[in-house]
Design an enzyme around this catalytic site. Sequence first.
Site, PDB file in Angstrom:
ATOM      1  N   GLU A 157       0.806  -1.230   0.000  1.00 34.82           N
ATOM      2  CA  GLU A 157       0.000   0.000   0.000  1.00 34.82           C
ATOM      3  C   GLU A 157       0.837   1.276   0.000  1.00 34.82           C
ATOM      4  O   GLU A 157       0.652   2.152   0.846  1.00 34.82           O
ATOM      5  CB  GLU A 157      -0.973  -0.036   1.183  1.00 34.82           C
ATOM      6  N   ASN A 198       2.177  -4.574  -3.462  1.00 32.28           N
ATOM      7  CA  ASN A 198       0.772  -4.948  -3.287  1.00 32.28           C
ATOM      8  C   ASN A 198      -0.017  -3.693  -2.903  1.00 32.28           C
ATOM      9  O   ASN A 198       0.430  -2.919  -2.060  1.00 32.28           O
ATOM     10  CB  ASN A 198       0.742  -5.981  -2.132  1.00 32.28           C
ATOM     11  N   HIS A 234     -10.245  -5.872  -2.592  1.00 34.48           N
ATOM     12  CA  HIS A 234     -11.304  -5.778  -1.573  1.00 34.48           C
ATOM     13  C   HIS A 234     -12.460  -5.026  -2.237  1.00 34.48           C
ATOM     14  O   HIS A 234     -12.445  -3.801  -2.315  1.00 34.48           O
ATOM     15  CB  HIS A 234     -10.795  -5.039  -0.335  1.00 34.48           C
ATOM     16  N   GLU A 262      -6.035 -10.442  -2.225  1.00 33.54           N
ATOM     17  CA  GLU A 262      -6.854 -10.337  -1.016  1.00 33.54           C
ATOM     18  C   GLU A 262      -8.340 -10.269  -1.361  1.00 33.54           C
ATOM     19  O   GLU A 262      -9.109  -9.501  -0.763  1.00 33.54           O
ATOM     20  CB  GLU A 262      -6.433  -9.100  -0.199  1.00 33.54           C
ATOM     21  N   ASP A 264     -12.113 -10.227  -1.691  1.00 31.43           N
ATOM     22  CA  ASP A 264     -13.392 -10.420  -1.004  1.00 31.43           C
ATOM     23  C   ASP A 264     -14.395  -9.439  -1.591  1.00 31.43           C
ATOM     24  O   ASP A 264     -14.027  -8.469  -2.254  1.00 31.43           O
ATOM     25  CB  ASP A 264     -13.285 -10.339   0.529  1.00 31.43           C
TER      26      ASP A 264
HETATM   27  O1  G3I Z   1      -4.813  -9.713  18.179  1.00 31.12           O
HETATM   28  C1  G3I Z   1      -5.688  -8.740  18.759  1.00 31.12           C
HETATM   29  C2  G3I Z   1      -6.446  -9.328  19.923  1.00 31.12           C
HETATM   30  O2  G3I Z   1      -5.555  -9.708  20.940  1.00 31.12           O
HETATM   31  C3  G3I Z   1      -7.456  -8.298  20.416  1.00 31.12           C
HETATM   32  O3  G3I Z   1      -8.253  -8.877  21.415  1.00 31.12           O
HETATM   33  C4  G3I Z   1      -8.341  -7.817  19.278  1.00 31.12           C
HETATM   34  C5  G3I Z   1      -9.318  -6.720  19.738  1.00 31.12           C
HETATM   35  O4  G3I Z   1      -9.540  -5.779  18.736  1.00 31.12           O
HETATM   36  O5  G3I Z   1      -7.534  -7.301  18.259  1.00 31.12           O
HETATM   37  C6  G3I Z   1      -6.648  -8.255  17.699  1.00 31.12           C
HETATM   38  O6  G3I Z   1      -5.911  -7.657  16.690  1.00 31.12           O
HETATM   39  C7  G3I Z   1      -6.606  -7.418  15.480  1.00 31.12           C
HETATM   40  C8  G3I Z   1      -5.895  -8.160  14.368  1.00 31.12           C
HETATM   41  O7  G3I Z   1      -6.491  -7.862  13.145  1.00 31.12           O
HETATM   42  C9  G3I Z   1      -5.906  -9.681  14.566  1.00 31.12           C
HETATM   43  O8  G3I Z   1      -7.214 -10.156  14.549  1.00 31.12           O
HETATM   44  C10 G3I Z   1      -6.620  -5.937  15.213  1.00 31.12           C
HETATM   45  O9  G3I Z   1      -7.423  -5.272  16.194  1.00 31.12           O
HETATM   46  C11 G3I Z   1      -7.169  -5.665  13.836  1.00 31.12           C
HETATM   47  O10 G3I Z   1      -7.025  -4.277  13.522  1.00 31.12           O
HETATM   48  C12 G3I Z   1      -6.416  -6.472  12.815  1.00 31.12           C
HETATM   49  O11 G3I Z   1      -7.012  -6.263  11.577  1.00 31.12           O
HETATM   50  C13 G3I Z   1      -6.261  -6.689  10.445  1.00 31.12           C
HETATM   51  C14 G3I Z   1      -6.068  -5.535   9.493  1.00 31.12           C
HETATM   52  O12 G3I Z   1      -5.364  -5.994   8.361  1.00 31.12           O
HETATM   53  C15 G3I Z   1      -5.294  -4.393  10.103  1.00 31.12           C
HETATM   54  O13 G3I Z   1      -5.131  -3.366   9.167  1.00 31.12           O
HETATM   55  C16 G3I Z   1      -7.027  -7.814   9.780  1.00 31.12           C
HETATM   56  O14 G3I Z   1      -7.114  -8.950  10.629  1.00 31.12           O
HETATM   57  C17 G3I Z   1      -6.317  -8.181   8.472  1.00 31.12           C
HETATM   58  O15 G3I Z   1      -7.122  -9.094   7.775  1.00 31.12           O
HETATM   59  C18 G3I Z   1      -6.113  -6.921   7.654  1.00 31.12           C
HETATM   60  O16 G3I Z   1      -5.483  -7.256   6.461  1.00 31.12           O
HETATM   61  C19 G3I Z   1      -5.197  -6.175   5.571  1.00 31.12           C
HETATM   62  C20 G3I Z   1      -3.967  -6.574   4.801  1.00 31.12           C
HETATM   63  O17 G3I Z   1      -2.918  -6.879   5.674  1.00 31.12           O
HETATM   64  C21 G3I Z   1      -3.555  -5.476   3.834  1.00 31.12           C
HETATM   65  N1  G3I Z   1      -4.650  -5.104   2.971  1.00 31.12           N
HETATM   66  C22 G3I Z   1      -5.902  -4.772   3.662  1.00 31.12           C
HETATM   67  C23 G3I Z   1      -6.329  -5.915   4.579  1.00 31.12           C
HETATM   68  C24 G3I Z   1      -7.661  -5.624   5.221  1.00 31.12           C
HETATM   69  O18 G3I Z   1      -7.594  -4.551   6.102  1.00 31.12           O
END
Ligand code: G3I
Length: 444
Positions: A157, A198, A234, A262, A264
Amino acid sequence: MRSLRTGLSLAALLTGAVLLVTAPAAHAADTPLRDLAAAKGKVVGTAVTGSKLTGSYGDIAGAQFGSLTPGNAMKWGTVEPTQGSFDWTEADQIVAFAQAHDQQVRGHTLVWHNQNPSWLTNGTWTSAQLSSLLQNHISTEVGRYKGEIAAWDVVNEPFNEDGTYRPTLWYNGLGANYIAQALTWAHAADPAAKLYINDYNVEGVNAKSTALYNLVKSLKTAGVPIDGVGLQAHLILGQVPAGLQQNIQRFADLGVDVAITELDVRMALPADSAELAQQKADFKSVVAACAAVTRCVNITVWGFTDSDSWVPGTFPGYGAATPYDENYAPKPAYYGIAEALGGTRSTAGCAATYGVTSQWNTGFTGQVTIACTGTALSSWNTSWTYGAGQQITQAWNAICTQSGAAVTCTNASYNGTVPDGGSVTFGFNASWSGSNPLPAVTLG
Ligand code: G3I
Protein backbone atom coordinates in the site's frame (compact mmCIF):
# COMPACT_ATOMS: atom_id res chain seq x y z
CA MET A 1 -13.27 -33.47 -0.77
CA ARG A 2 -9.61 -34.34 -0.45
CA SER A 3 -10.17 -34.88 3.26
CA LEU A 4 -13.04 -37.33 3.03
CA ARG A 5 -12.22 -40.09 5.45
CA THR A 6 -14.07 -43.04 6.76
CA GLY A 7 -12.88 -42.97 10.34
CA LEU A 8 -10.94 -41.11 12.96
CA SER A 9 -7.26 -42.03 12.91
CA LEU A 10 -5.31 -42.29 16.11
CA ALA A 11 -3.39 -39.14 15.19
CA ALA A 12 -6.64 -37.28 14.67
CA LEU A 13 -7.91 -38.46 18.04
CA LEU A 14 -4.78 -37.25 19.73
CA THR A 15 -4.82 -33.86 18.08
CA GLY A 16 -8.58 -33.43 18.36
CA ALA A 17 -8.83 -32.78 14.63
CA VAL A 18 -12.27 -32.51 13.09
CA LEU A 19 -13.12 -34.62 10.11
CA LEU A 20 -16.06 -34.16 7.82
CA VAL A 21 -18.30 -36.50 5.97
CA THR A 22 -20.63 -35.01 3.44
CA ALA A 23 -23.78 -36.59 2.13
CA PRO A 24 -23.48 -37.48 -1.54
CA ALA A 25 -25.43 -34.51 -2.80
CA ALA A 26 -24.30 -31.04 -3.84
CA HIS A 27 -20.62 -30.26 -3.40
CA ALA A 28 -19.21 -33.56 -2.15
CA ALA A 29 -18.24 -34.74 -5.60
CA ASP A 30 -16.89 -31.40 -6.79
CA THR A 31 -13.21 -31.01 -7.60
CA PRO A 32 -11.33 -28.90 -5.01
CA LEU A 33 -10.56 -25.36 -6.10
CA ARG A 34 -6.82 -26.00 -5.86
CA ASP A 35 -7.05 -28.80 -8.41
CA LEU A 36 -9.25 -26.80 -10.77
CA ALA A 37 -6.75 -23.93 -10.57
CA ALA A 38 -3.75 -26.21 -11.09
CA ALA A 39 -5.30 -27.59 -14.26
CA LYS A 40 -5.28 -24.02 -15.59
CA GLY A 41 -1.75 -23.31 -14.44
CA LYS A 42 -2.99 -21.09 -11.59
CA VAL A 43 -2.87 -21.23 -7.83
CA VAL A 44 -5.87 -20.41 -5.67
CA GLY A 45 -5.12 -19.39 -2.11
CA THR A 46 -6.55 -18.00 1.08
CA ALA A 47 -5.46 -15.81 3.94
CA VAL A 48 -5.47 -17.75 7.20
CA THR A 49 -5.28 -17.32 10.95
CA GLY A 50 -2.74 -19.80 12.33
CA SER A 51 -4.56 -20.66 15.55
CA LYS A 52 -7.63 -21.77 13.58
CA LEU A 53 -5.89 -24.34 11.38
CA THR A 54 -7.53 -27.37 13.00
CA GLY A 55 -10.99 -28.87 12.69
CA SER A 56 -13.24 -27.86 9.84
CA TYR A 57 -11.28 -24.66 9.19
CA GLY A 58 -8.03 -26.55 8.74
CA ASP A 59 -9.73 -29.26 6.77
CA ILE A 60 -11.08 -26.80 4.19
CA ALA A 61 -7.91 -24.68 4.12
CA GLY A 62 -5.86 -27.78 3.36
CA ALA A 63 -8.20 -29.41 0.90
CA GLN A 64 -9.34 -26.46 -1.20
CA PHE A 65 -6.39 -24.08 -1.45
CA GLY A 66 -2.95 -24.33 -3.02
CA SER A 67 -1.43 -21.37 -1.20
CA LEU A 68 -1.76 -19.70 2.18
CA THR A 69 -1.13 -16.10 3.14
CA PRO A 70 -0.78 -15.31 6.84
CA GLY A 71 -3.48 -12.69 7.48
CA ASN A 72 -1.52 -11.07 10.30
CA ALA A 73 1.19 -13.50 11.42
CA MET A 74 4.11 -12.15 9.40
CA LYS A 75 3.49 -8.44 9.98
CA TRP A 76 6.20 -6.53 11.84
CA GLY A 77 4.01 -5.86 14.88
CA THR A 78 3.35 -9.59 15.23
CA VAL A 79 6.87 -10.87 14.75
CA GLU A 80 8.79 -8.23 16.73
CA PRO A 81 6.44 -6.70 19.30
CA THR A 82 9.39 -5.65 21.43
CA GLN A 83 12.60 -4.54 19.76
CA GLY A 84 14.94 -7.47 19.43
CA SER A 85 12.41 -9.97 20.78
CA PHE A 86 10.85 -12.10 18.09
CA ASP A 87 7.72 -14.22 18.04
CA TRP A 88 7.48 -16.49 15.04
CA THR A 89 4.94 -18.85 16.57
CA GLU A 90 2.00 -18.21 14.28
CA ALA A 91 4.10 -17.68 11.18
CA ASP A 92 5.92 -20.97 11.78
CA GLN A 93 2.60 -22.73 12.36
CA ILE A 94 1.23 -21.55 9.01
CA VAL A 95 4.41 -22.45 7.12
CA ALA A 96 4.41 -25.93 8.69
CA PHE A 97 0.75 -26.45 7.82
CA ALA A 98 1.38 -25.35 4.25
CA GLN A 99 4.30 -27.73 3.87
CA ALA A 100 2.25 -30.60 5.27
CA HIS A 101 -0.49 -29.84 2.73
CA ASP A 102 1.74 -29.24 -0.29
CA GLN A 103 0.86 -25.56 -0.39
CA GLN A 104 2.77 -22.42 -1.27
CA VAL A 105 3.11 -19.59 1.22
CA ARG A 106 2.75 -15.95 0.23
CA GLY A 107 4.62 -13.85 2.78
CA HIS A 108 2.69 -10.77 3.89
CA THR A 109 4.07 -8.15 4.45
CA LEU A 110 7.50 -6.60 5.04
CA VAL A 111 7.07 -2.83 4.61
CA TRP A 112 3.76 -1.25 5.53
CA HIS A 113 2.41 1.74 7.43
CA ASN A 114 -0.01 -0.39 9.54
CA GLN A 115 0.46 -3.03 12.21
CA ASN A 116 3.97 -1.95 13.04
CA PRO A 117 5.21 -2.33 16.63
CA SER A 118 4.79 0.75 18.81
CA TRP A 119 8.52 0.82 19.65
CA LEU A 120 9.07 1.46 15.94
CA THR A 121 6.29 3.95 15.30
CA ASN A 122 6.86 5.88 18.54
CA GLY A 123 10.62 6.06 18.14
CA THR A 124 12.59 9.02 16.83
CA TRP A 125 14.96 7.85 14.14
CA THR A 126 17.46 9.41 11.80
CA SER A 127 17.24 8.31 8.17
CA ALA A 128 20.28 6.12 8.65
CA GLN A 129 18.74 4.44 11.69
CA LEU A 130 15.42 3.91 9.93
CA SER A 131 17.16 2.46 6.92
CA SER A 132 19.14 0.09 9.10
CA LEU A 133 16.02 -0.98 11.04
CA LEU A 134 14.23 -1.76 7.81
CA GLN A 135 17.15 -3.64 6.32
CA ASN A 136 17.53 -5.72 9.48
CA HIS A 137 13.80 -6.47 9.58
CA ILE A 138 13.73 -7.62 5.98
CA SER A 139 16.95 -9.64 6.23
CA THR A 140 15.82 -11.32 9.44
CA GLU A 141 12.31 -12.25 8.33
CA VAL A 142 13.04 -13.18 4.72
CA GLY A 143 16.18 -14.99 5.84
CA ARG A 144 14.30 -17.02 8.43
CA TYR A 145 11.98 -18.41 5.77
CA LYS A 146 14.48 -18.59 2.92
CA GLY A 147 13.40 -21.24 0.45
CA GLU A 148 9.97 -21.62 2.07
CA ILE A 149 8.10 -18.60 0.72
CA ALA A 150 6.96 -18.56 -2.90
CA ALA A 151 6.27 -14.83 -2.97
CA TRP A 152 6.61 -11.87 -0.63
CA ASP A 153 4.42 -8.79 -0.51
CA VAL A 154 7.55 -6.75 0.09
CA VAL A 155 5.91 -3.33 -0.02
CA ASN A 156 2.26 -2.93 0.90
CA GLU A 157 0.00 0.00 0.00
CA PRO A 158 2.60 2.63 -0.98
CA PHE A 159 0.21 4.92 -2.86
CA ASN A 160 -2.54 7.43 -2.18
CA GLU A 161 -5.71 7.28 -4.26
CA ASP A 162 -4.47 10.06 -6.57
CA GLY A 163 -1.27 8.18 -7.36
CA THR A 164 1.07 10.24 -5.16
CA TYR A 165 3.14 8.41 -2.58
CA ARG A 166 1.50 7.78 0.75
CA PRO A 167 3.26 9.82 3.44
CA THR A 168 4.29 6.97 5.73
CA LEU A 169 7.05 6.42 8.22
CA TRP A 170 9.06 4.99 5.36
CA TYR A 171 8.37 7.57 2.68
CA ASN A 172 8.78 10.48 5.07
CA GLY A 173 12.01 9.14 6.50
CA LEU A 174 13.67 7.58 3.47
CA GLY A 175 12.00 9.03 0.37
CA ALA A 176 10.52 6.96 -2.47
CA ASN A 177 13.76 5.01 -2.75
CA TYR A 178 12.70 2.90 0.25
CA ILE A 179 10.77 0.74 -2.21
CA ALA A 180 13.79 -0.13 -4.35
CA GLN A 181 15.90 -0.68 -1.26
CA ALA A 182 13.36 -3.00 0.34
CA LEU A 183 13.14 -5.09 -2.83
CA THR A 184 16.93 -5.26 -3.11
CA TRP A 185 17.34 -6.37 0.52
CA ALA A 186 14.58 -8.97 0.19
CA HIS A 187 16.21 -10.37 -2.95
CA ALA A 188 19.55 -10.63 -1.16
CA ALA A 189 17.93 -12.58 1.68
CA ASP A 190 16.07 -15.06 -0.57
CA PRO A 191 16.96 -14.86 -4.27
CA ALA A 192 14.33 -17.48 -5.17
CA ALA A 193 11.30 -15.71 -3.70
CA LYS A 194 9.11 -13.70 -6.06
CA LEU A 195 8.96 -10.11 -4.86
CA TYR A 196 5.74 -8.11 -5.10
CA ILE A 197 4.36 -4.65 -4.52
CA ASN A 198 0.77 -4.95 -3.29
CA ASP A 199 -1.99 -2.34 -3.10
CA TYR A 200 -5.77 -1.85 -3.02
CA ASN A 201 -8.01 0.09 -5.41
CA VAL A 202 -5.54 -0.73 -8.19
CA GLU A 203 -7.74 -3.39 -9.84
CA GLY A 204 -9.10 -1.10 -12.58
CA VAL A 205 -7.23 1.39 -14.73
CA ASN A 206 -7.10 4.56 -12.63
CA ALA A 207 -4.66 7.15 -11.25
CA LYS A 208 -3.48 4.86 -8.47
CA SER A 209 -2.93 1.78 -10.66
CA THR A 210 -1.19 3.94 -13.25
CA ALA A 211 1.19 5.25 -10.59
CA LEU A 212 1.91 1.64 -9.64
CA TYR A 213 2.39 0.77 -13.30
CA ASN A 214 4.87 3.63 -13.76
CA LEU A 215 6.76 2.62 -10.61
CA VAL A 216 7.08 -1.01 -11.71
CA LYS A 217 8.23 0.12 -15.15
CA SER A 218 10.93 2.35 -13.68
CA LEU A 219 12.06 -0.34 -11.23
CA LYS A 220 12.40 -2.82 -14.09
CA THR A 221 14.37 -0.30 -16.12
CA ALA A 222 16.67 0.34 -13.16
CA GLY A 223 17.27 -3.38 -12.67
CA VAL A 224 15.62 -3.51 -9.24
CA PRO A 225 14.35 -7.03 -8.40
CA ILE A 226 10.57 -6.77 -8.86
CA ASP A 227 8.70 -9.90 -9.92
CA GLY A 228 5.06 -9.13 -9.40
CA VAL A 229 2.18 -6.86 -8.65
CA GLY A 230 -0.53 -7.71 -6.13
CA LEU A 231 -4.03 -6.39 -6.73
CA GLN A 232 -5.73 -6.79 -3.35
CA ALA A 233 -9.32 -6.69 -4.67
CA HIS A 234 -11.30 -5.78 -1.57
CA LEU A 235 -14.44 -5.21 -3.60
CA ILE A 236 -18.01 -4.04 -3.00
CA LEU A 237 -20.94 -6.10 -4.28
CA GLY A 238 -21.63 -5.43 -7.96
CA GLN A 239 -18.56 -3.21 -8.38
CA VAL A 240 -15.92 -5.29 -10.12
CA PRO A 241 -13.96 -2.69 -12.15
CA ALA A 242 -14.68 -3.00 -15.86
CA GLY A 243 -11.01 -2.68 -16.81
CA LEU A 244 -9.74 -5.44 -14.54
CA GLN A 245 -8.49 -7.80 -17.23
CA GLN A 246 -6.99 -4.98 -19.27
CA ASN A 247 -5.21 -3.72 -16.16
CA ILE A 248 -3.83 -7.18 -15.34
CA GLN A 249 -2.65 -7.46 -18.94
CA ARG A 250 -0.80 -4.14 -18.93
CA PHE A 251 1.19 -5.19 -15.86
CA ALA A 252 1.90 -8.58 -17.41
CA ASP A 253 3.15 -6.79 -20.51
CA LEU A 254 5.77 -5.05 -18.34
CA GLY A 255 7.24 -8.49 -17.67
CA VAL A 256 5.97 -9.09 -14.13
CA ASP A 257 3.55 -11.59 -12.66
CA VAL A 258 0.19 -10.47 -11.29
CA ALA A 259 -1.72 -11.90 -8.36
CA ILE A 260 -5.15 -11.17 -6.96
CA THR A 261 -3.95 -11.15 -3.37
CA GLU A 262 -6.85 -10.34 -1.02
CA LEU A 263 -10.11 -10.95 -2.84
CA ASP A 264 -13.39 -10.42 -1.00
CA VAL A 265 -16.75 -8.92 -1.97
CA ARG A 266 -18.63 -7.24 0.84
CA MET A 267 -22.30 -6.41 1.09
CA ALA A 268 -24.76 -4.89 3.53
CA LEU A 269 -26.07 -7.45 6.02
CA PRO A 270 -28.18 -9.48 6.12
CA ALA A 271 -27.36 -11.01 2.75
CA ASP A 272 -30.28 -12.19 0.63
CA SER A 273 -30.23 -14.73 -2.17
CA ALA A 274 -30.11 -12.07 -4.91
CA GLU A 275 -27.05 -10.54 -3.29
CA LEU A 276 -25.39 -13.91 -2.92
CA ALA A 277 -26.07 -14.54 -6.62
CA GLN A 278 -24.49 -11.17 -7.50
CA GLN A 279 -21.54 -12.04 -5.29
CA LYS A 280 -21.12 -15.29 -7.20
CA ALA A 281 -21.02 -13.32 -10.45
CA ASP A 282 -18.46 -10.92 -8.97
CA PHE A 283 -16.11 -13.67 -7.76
CA LYS A 284 -16.51 -15.43 -11.08
CA SER A 285 -15.60 -12.36 -13.13
CA VAL A 286 -12.51 -11.59 -11.02
CA VAL A 287 -11.25 -15.15 -11.29
CA ALA A 288 -12.06 -15.26 -15.01
CA ALA A 289 -10.08 -12.05 -15.60
CA CYS A 290 -7.04 -13.61 -13.92
CA ALA A 291 -7.53 -16.92 -15.70
CA ALA A 292 -7.50 -15.09 -19.05
CA VAL A 293 -4.00 -13.66 -18.56
CA THR A 294 -1.09 -16.11 -18.58
CA ARG A 295 1.01 -14.11 -16.13
CA CYS A 296 -1.79 -13.80 -13.60
CA VAL A 297 -0.58 -16.60 -11.38
CA ASN A 298 -2.51 -16.59 -8.12
CA ILE A 299 -5.97 -15.70 -6.84
CA THR A 300 -6.10 -15.48 -3.04
CA VAL A 301 -9.23 -14.81 -1.01
CA TRP A 302 -8.81 -12.74 2.15
CA GLY A 303 -10.20 -15.38 4.45
CA PHE A 304 -12.33 -18.21 3.05
CA THR A 305 -15.13 -18.13 5.64
CA ASP A 306 -17.39 -15.31 6.77
CA SER A 307 -16.46 -16.24 10.34
CA ASP A 308 -12.84 -15.21 9.72
CA SER A 309 -13.14 -12.00 7.70
CA TRP A 310 -11.85 -8.52 8.56
CA VAL A 311 -14.89 -6.90 6.94
CA PRO A 312 -17.49 -6.75 9.76
CA GLY A 313 -14.90 -5.31 12.16
CA THR A 314 -13.93 -2.53 9.77
CA PHE A 315 -17.24 -1.85 8.02
CA PRO A 316 -19.96 -2.29 10.65
CA GLY A 317 -23.15 -3.63 9.07
CA TYR A 318 -21.23 -5.15 6.14
CA GLY A 319 -19.90 -8.67 5.73
CA ALA A 320 -20.68 -12.01 4.05
CA ALA A 321 -17.63 -11.18 1.93
CA THR A 322 -16.03 -14.64 1.49
CA PRO A 323 -16.87 -17.88 -0.38
CA TYR A 324 -17.95 -19.90 2.69
CA ASP A 325 -20.57 -18.97 5.26
CA GLU A 326 -19.93 -18.84 8.99
CA ASN A 327 -20.71 -22.58 9.32
CA TYR A 328 -18.17 -23.49 6.62
CA ALA A 329 -20.80 -24.25 4.02
CA PRO A 330 -19.82 -23.18 0.49
CA LYS A 331 -21.80 -20.18 -0.77
CA PRO A 332 -22.72 -19.41 -4.39
CA ALA A 333 -19.46 -17.39 -4.51
CA TYR A 334 -17.54 -20.64 -4.03
CA TYR A 335 -19.16 -22.01 -7.16
CA GLY A 336 -18.42 -18.74 -8.97
CA ILE A 337 -14.71 -19.36 -8.36
CA ALA A 338 -15.04 -23.00 -9.36
CA GLU A 339 -16.90 -22.20 -12.57
CA ALA A 340 -14.36 -19.57 -13.61
CA LEU A 341 -11.68 -22.24 -13.18
CA GLY A 342 -13.57 -24.65 -15.42
CA GLY A 343 -15.39 -26.57 -12.70
CA THR A 344 -18.89 -27.83 -13.16
CA ARG A 345 -21.46 -28.84 -10.61
CA SER A 346 -23.32 -32.01 -11.17
CA THR A 347 -26.57 -30.74 -9.67
CA ALA A 348 -28.02 -28.01 -7.62
CA GLY A 349 -28.87 -29.43 -4.27
CA CYS A 350 -28.58 -29.58 -0.54
CA ALA A 351 -25.96 -31.44 1.42
CA ALA A 352 -25.58 -32.48 5.04
CA THR A 353 -22.06 -32.33 6.46
CA TYR A 354 -21.20 -34.24 9.66
CA GLY A 355 -18.27 -33.12 11.77
CA VAL A 356 -16.78 -33.85 15.18
CA THR A 357 -15.93 -30.50 16.72
CA SER A 358 -14.36 -31.80 19.93
CA GLN A 359 -13.68 -35.17 21.45
CA TRP A 360 -12.56 -36.41 24.86
CA ASN A 361 -11.97 -39.87 26.33
CA THR A 362 -15.63 -40.90 26.64
CA GLY A 363 -17.60 -38.35 24.68
CA PHE A 364 -17.65 -35.98 21.77
CA THR A 365 -19.51 -33.00 20.40
CA GLY A 366 -20.69 -33.24 16.83
CA GLN A 367 -22.41 -30.95 14.41
CA VAL A 368 -24.29 -31.33 11.17
CA THR A 369 -24.66 -28.50 8.67
CA ILE A 370 -27.32 -28.61 5.98
CA ALA A 371 -26.49 -26.28 3.10
CA CYS A 372 -28.34 -25.60 -0.15
CA THR A 373 -27.29 -24.08 -3.44
CA GLY A 374 -29.59 -23.62 -6.39
CA THR A 375 -32.53 -24.86 -4.35
CA ALA A 376 -34.04 -24.49 -0.86
CA LEU A 377 -35.73 -26.54 1.85
CA SER A 378 -38.70 -25.74 4.07
CA SER A 379 -38.07 -28.69 6.38
CA TRP A 380 -35.36 -31.31 6.72
CA ASN A 381 -34.63 -34.71 8.09
CA THR A 382 -31.20 -36.27 8.47
CA SER A 383 -30.30 -39.81 9.40
CA TRP A 384 -27.23 -41.92 9.89
CA THR A 385 -26.14 -45.20 11.40
CA TYR A 386 -23.37 -45.34 13.96
CA GLY A 387 -20.81 -48.06 13.36
CA ALA A 388 -19.18 -48.39 16.79
CA GLY A 389 -21.82 -48.02 19.46
CA GLN A 390 -21.86 -44.23 19.69
CA GLN A 391 -24.87 -42.94 21.60
CA ILE A 392 -26.33 -39.43 21.39
CA THR A 393 -27.05 -37.98 24.83
CA GLN A 394 -28.20 -34.48 24.01
CA ALA A 395 -29.01 -32.42 20.89
CA TRP A 396 -29.70 -28.76 20.17
CA ASN A 397 -31.28 -26.98 17.21
CA ALA A 398 -32.79 -30.32 16.09
CA ILE A 399 -34.99 -33.10 17.43
CA CYS A 400 -32.90 -36.26 17.51
CA THR A 401 -33.92 -39.81 18.30
CA GLN A 402 -31.71 -42.86 18.38
CA SER A 403 -32.88 -46.44 18.13
CA GLY A 404 -30.01 -48.91 18.34
CA ALA A 405 -27.42 -47.57 15.96
CA ALA A 406 -29.91 -45.57 13.86
CA VAL A 407 -30.12 -41.83 14.43
CA THR A 408 -32.72 -39.49 12.98
CA CYS A 409 -32.64 -35.72 13.46
CA THR A 410 -35.33 -33.40 12.16
CA ASN A 411 -35.54 -29.63 12.20
CA ALA A 412 -36.73 -27.72 15.25
CA SER A 413 -39.83 -25.55 14.83
CA TYR A 414 -37.71 -22.49 14.08
CA ASN A 415 -35.02 -23.75 11.67
CA GLY A 416 -36.72 -25.85 9.01
CA THR A 417 -36.00 -23.32 6.28
CA VAL A 418 -32.68 -23.61 4.46
CA PRO A 419 -32.59 -20.90 1.80
CA ASP A 420 -30.82 -21.11 -1.53
CA GLY A 421 -27.22 -20.23 -0.70
CA GLY A 422 -27.78 -20.63 3.03
CA SER A 423 -27.28 -23.23 5.72
CA VAL A 424 -28.56 -24.48 9.08
CA THR A 425 -26.43 -26.19 11.73
CA PHE A 426 -27.39 -28.36 14.69
CA GLY A 427 -25.23 -29.93 17.35
CA PHE A 428 -25.17 -32.83 19.75
CA ASN A 429 -23.19 -34.56 22.46
CA ALA A 430 -22.62 -38.29 22.31
CA SER A 431 -20.63 -41.02 23.98
CA TRP A 432 -18.10 -43.30 22.30
CA SER A 433 -15.53 -45.91 23.23
CA GLY A 434 -12.93 -47.80 21.29
CA SER A 435 -13.31 -45.88 18.05
CA ASN A 436 -15.50 -43.14 16.67
CA PRO A 437 -15.87 -43.71 12.93
CA LEU A 438 -17.68 -41.05 10.96
CA PRO A 439 -21.11 -42.07 9.66
CA ALA A 440 -22.47 -41.26 6.22
CA VAL A 441 -25.39 -38.85 6.59
CA THR A 442 -28.53 -39.08 4.50
CA LEU A 443 -30.53 -35.92 3.93
CA GLY A 444 -34.20 -36.59 3.39
O1 G3I B 1 -4.81 -9.71 18.18
C1 G3I B 1 -5.69 -8.74 18.76
C2 G3I B 1 -6.45 -9.33 19.92
O2 G3I B 1 -5.55 -9.71 20.94
C3 G3I B 1 -7.46 -8.30 20.42
O3 G3I B 1 -8.25 -8.88 21.42
C4 G3I B 1 -8.34 -7.82 19.28
C5 G3I B 1 -9.32 -6.72 19.74
O4 G3I B 1 -9.54 -5.78 18.74
O5 G3I B 1 -7.53 -7.30 18.26
C6 G3I B 1 -6.65 -8.26 17.70
O6 G3I B 1 -5.91 -7.66 16.69
C7 G3I B 1 -6.61 -7.42 15.48
C8 G3I B 1 -5.90 -8.16 14.37
O7 G3I B 1 -6.49 -7.86 13.14
C9 G3I B 1 -5.91 -9.68 14.57
O8 G3I B 1 -7.21 -10.16 14.55
C10 G3I B 1 -6.62 -5.94 15.21
O9 G3I B 1 -7.42 -5.27 16.19
C11 G3I B 1 -7.17 -5.66 13.84
O10 G3I B 1 -7.02 -4.28 13.52
C12 G3I B 1 -6.42 -6.47 12.82
O11 G3I B 1 -7.01 -6.26 11.58
C13 G3I B 1 -6.26 -6.69 10.45
C14 G3I B 1 -6.07 -5.54 9.49
O12 G3I B 1 -5.36 -5.99 8.36
C15 G3I B 1 -5.29 -4.39 10.10
O13 G3I B 1 -5.13 -3.37 9.17
C16 G3I B 1 -7.03 -7.81 9.78
O14 G3I B 1 -7.11 -8.95 10.63
C17 G3I B 1 -6.32 -8.18 8.47
O15 G3I B 1 -7.12 -9.09 7.78
C18 G3I B 1 -6.11 -6.92 7.65
O16 G3I B 1 -5.48 -7.26 6.46
C19 G3I B 1 -5.20 -6.18 5.57
C20 G3I B 1 -3.97 -6.57 4.80
O17 G3I B 1 -2.92 -6.88 5.67
C21 G3I B 1 -3.55 -5.48 3.83
N1 G3I B 1 -4.65 -5.10 2.97
C22 G3I B 1 -5.90 -4.77 3.66
C23 G3I B 1 -6.33 -5.91 4.58
C24 G3I B 1 -7.66 -5.62 5.22
O18 G3I B 1 -7.59 -4.55 6.10
